[in-house]
Design a protein around this motif. Structure first.
Motif, PDB file in Angstrom:
ATOM      1  N   SER A  70      14.929 -15.508 -43.873  1.00  0.00           N
ATOM      2  CA  SER A  70      15.879 -16.510 -43.392  1.00  0.00           C
ATOM      3  C   SER A  70      16.521 -16.075 -42.071  1.00  0.00           C
ATOM      4  CB  SER A  70      16.967 -16.780 -44.445  1.00  0.00           C
ATOM      5  OG  SER A  70      17.786 -17.859 -44.056  1.00  0.00           O
ATOM      6  N   VAL A  71      15.692 -16.058 -41.028  1.00  0.00           N
ATOM      7  CA  VAL A  71      16.141 -15.645 -39.694  1.00  0.00           C
ATOM      8  C   VAL A  71      16.161 -16.867 -38.782  1.00  0.00           C
ATOM      9  CG1 VAL A  71      15.620 -14.187 -37.699  1.00  0.00           C
ATOM     10  CG2 VAL A  71      15.205 -13.333 -40.023  1.00  0.00           C
ATOM     11  N   ALA A  72      17.260 -17.068 -38.069  1.00  0.00           N
ATOM     12  CA  ALA A  72      17.383 -18.234 -37.194  1.00  0.00           C
ATOM     13  C   ALA A  72      16.445 -18.155 -36.000  1.00  0.00           C
ATOM     14  CB  ALA A  72      18.827 -18.374 -36.716  1.00  0.00           C
ATOM     15  N   GLY A  73      16.148 -16.948 -35.543  1.00  0.00           N
ATOM     16  CA  GLY A  73      15.256 -16.759 -34.400  1.00  0.00           C
ATOM     17  C   GLY A  73      13.921 -16.183 -34.826  1.00  0.00           C
ATOM     18  N   ARG A  74      13.472 -15.187 -34.080  1.00  0.00           N
ATOM     19  CA  ARG A  74      12.211 -14.520 -34.378  1.00  0.00           C
ATOM     20  C   ARG A  74      12.439 -13.339 -35.319  1.00  0.00           C
ATOM     21  NH1 ARG A  74      11.307 -14.304 -27.975  1.00  0.00           N
ATOM     22  NH2 ARG A  74      13.481 -13.686 -28.309  1.00  0.00           N
ATOM     23  N   ILE A 110       9.646 -13.990 -43.961  1.00  0.00           N
ATOM     24  CA  ILE A 110       9.658 -15.244 -44.710  1.00  0.00           C
ATOM     25  C   ILE A 110      10.795 -16.143 -44.233  1.00  0.00           C
ATOM     26  CG2 ILE A 110       9.914 -16.246 -47.018  1.00  0.00           C
ATOM     27  CD1 ILE A 110       8.828 -13.561 -48.114  1.00  0.00           C
ATOM     28  N   SER A 111      10.499 -17.410 -44.049  1.00  0.00           N
ATOM     29  CA  SER A 111      11.499 -18.444 -43.746  1.00  0.00           C
ATOM     30  C   SER A 111      12.243 -18.190 -42.444  1.00  0.00           C
ATOM     31  CB  SER A 111      12.505 -18.574 -44.900  1.00  0.00           C
ATOM     32  OG  SER A 111      11.858 -18.957 -46.084  1.00  0.00           O
ATOM     33  N   ALA A 128       7.132 -15.094 -36.433  1.00  0.00           N
ATOM     34  CA  ALA A 128       7.306 -13.916 -37.269  1.00  0.00           C
ATOM     35  C   ALA A 128       7.318 -12.651 -36.410  1.00  0.00           C
ATOM     36  CB  ALA A 128       6.220 -13.836 -38.331  1.00  0.00           C
ATOM     37  N   ILE A 129       6.266 -12.478 -35.613  1.00  0.00           N
ATOM     38  CA  ILE A 129       6.170 -11.349 -34.672  1.00  0.00           C
ATOM     39  C   ILE A 129       5.673 -11.874 -33.333  1.00  0.00           C
ATOM     40  CG2 ILE A 129       5.060  -9.145 -34.149  1.00  0.00           C
ATOM     41  CD1 ILE A 129       4.782  -8.657 -37.139  1.00  0.00           C
ATOM     42  N   GLU A 130       6.402 -11.558 -32.277  1.00  0.00           N
ATOM     43  CA  GLU A 130       5.975 -11.917 -30.931  1.00  0.00           C
ATOM     44  C   GLU A 130       5.842 -10.643 -30.105  1.00  0.00           C
ATOM     45  OE1 GLU A 130       7.334 -14.640 -27.075  1.00  0.00           O
ATOM     46  OE2 GLU A 130       8.398 -14.829 -28.980  1.00  0.00           O
ATOM     47  N   VAL A 131       4.694 -10.478 -29.440  1.00  0.00           N
ATOM     48  CA  VAL A 131       4.426  -9.310 -28.615  1.00  0.00           C
ATOM     49  C   VAL A 131       4.231  -9.777 -27.179  1.00  0.00           C
ATOM     50  CG1 VAL A 131       2.902  -7.333 -28.251  1.00  0.00           C
ATOM     51  CG2 VAL A 131       3.363  -8.134 -30.579  1.00  0.00           C
TER      52      VAL A 131
END
Length: 203
Positions: free
Chosen positions: A167-171, A189-190, A195-198
């Motif tokens: 439950s993360v508002a951003g990345r 999750i959620s 989820a992951i940005e490189v």
């Protein structure tokens, strides 16, 4: 690479810097000798890729600090409920940050071991910037209400193991301008963002 000589451009290095540490690409190297205002000899050779035109800092880092069994709640500090800069060989074990603005910041530091911790109901999670030889293990980040859970910039020799982000508002994880890293065994999750940005990172 494999050289202990650093050549500066328009620098003003002085002999009082001998015994201090130069940080290059997130790693500290002890200064053995200041040969001139534009030449330094390190105690050990630089182990990174060949580098020209890089940035650096010179500091007397706090070393061999161990922080464990701590909970911080309701911090409004924009730099983080815990803030570490110019540290060498700092370890964190069993800590939690709850309902705060930013969980913690680890910046311009080398040799961090961060294990068994959680960030809960904070606006932002964790910021790691210009650091090296950092290991993050057994992490939980729950309900990050405004931004990213884990923001990592200009880090090398970095590892992230056994973590969950929910439950993360951003990345979940944003990794920028970093190299020599590993990410293993995780659940994201959620999240509202990726989820992951490189970005501009390798290896």
């Amino acid at each position: 690479n494999a050289s202990a000589t650093v050549t500066g451009s328009s620098t003003s290095w002085v002999t009082s810097m001998e015994g201090s540490f130069m940080m290059i690409r997130g790693a500290f190297y002890e200064i053995s000798t200041v040969n001139s205002t534009t030449s330094i000899t390190l105690t050990t050779a630089f182990t990174g890729d060949n580098l020209t035109g890089g940035t650096y800092l010179i500091a007397d880092p706090i070393s061999n600090v161990n922080i464990s069994n701590i909970t911080i709640q309701n911090s409004t500090a924009t730099t983080g409920a815990m803030y570490f800069e110019y540290s060498l060989g700092v370890t964190f074990n069993f800590f939690n940050v709850i309902t705060s603005y930013l969980g913690f910041t680890f910046k311009n530091s080398d040799g961090g071991g961060i294990k068994n911790w959680g960030i809960f109901s904070c606006e932002y999670g964790v910021v790691i910037d210009n650091s090296a030889n950092t290991s993050i293990d057994t992490v939980a980040l729950y309900t990050i209400t405004t931004g990213d859970a884990l923001s990592i910039t200009s880090v090398n020799a970095f590892s992230l193991f056994n973590f969950g982000m929910f439950s993360v508002a951003g990345r979940g994880v944003i990794l920028t301008s970093s190299y020599n890293f590993g990410i293993v065994n995780f659940a994201i999750i959620s999240n509202a963002g990726l989820a992951i940005e490189v970005v501009s990172s390798y290896d």
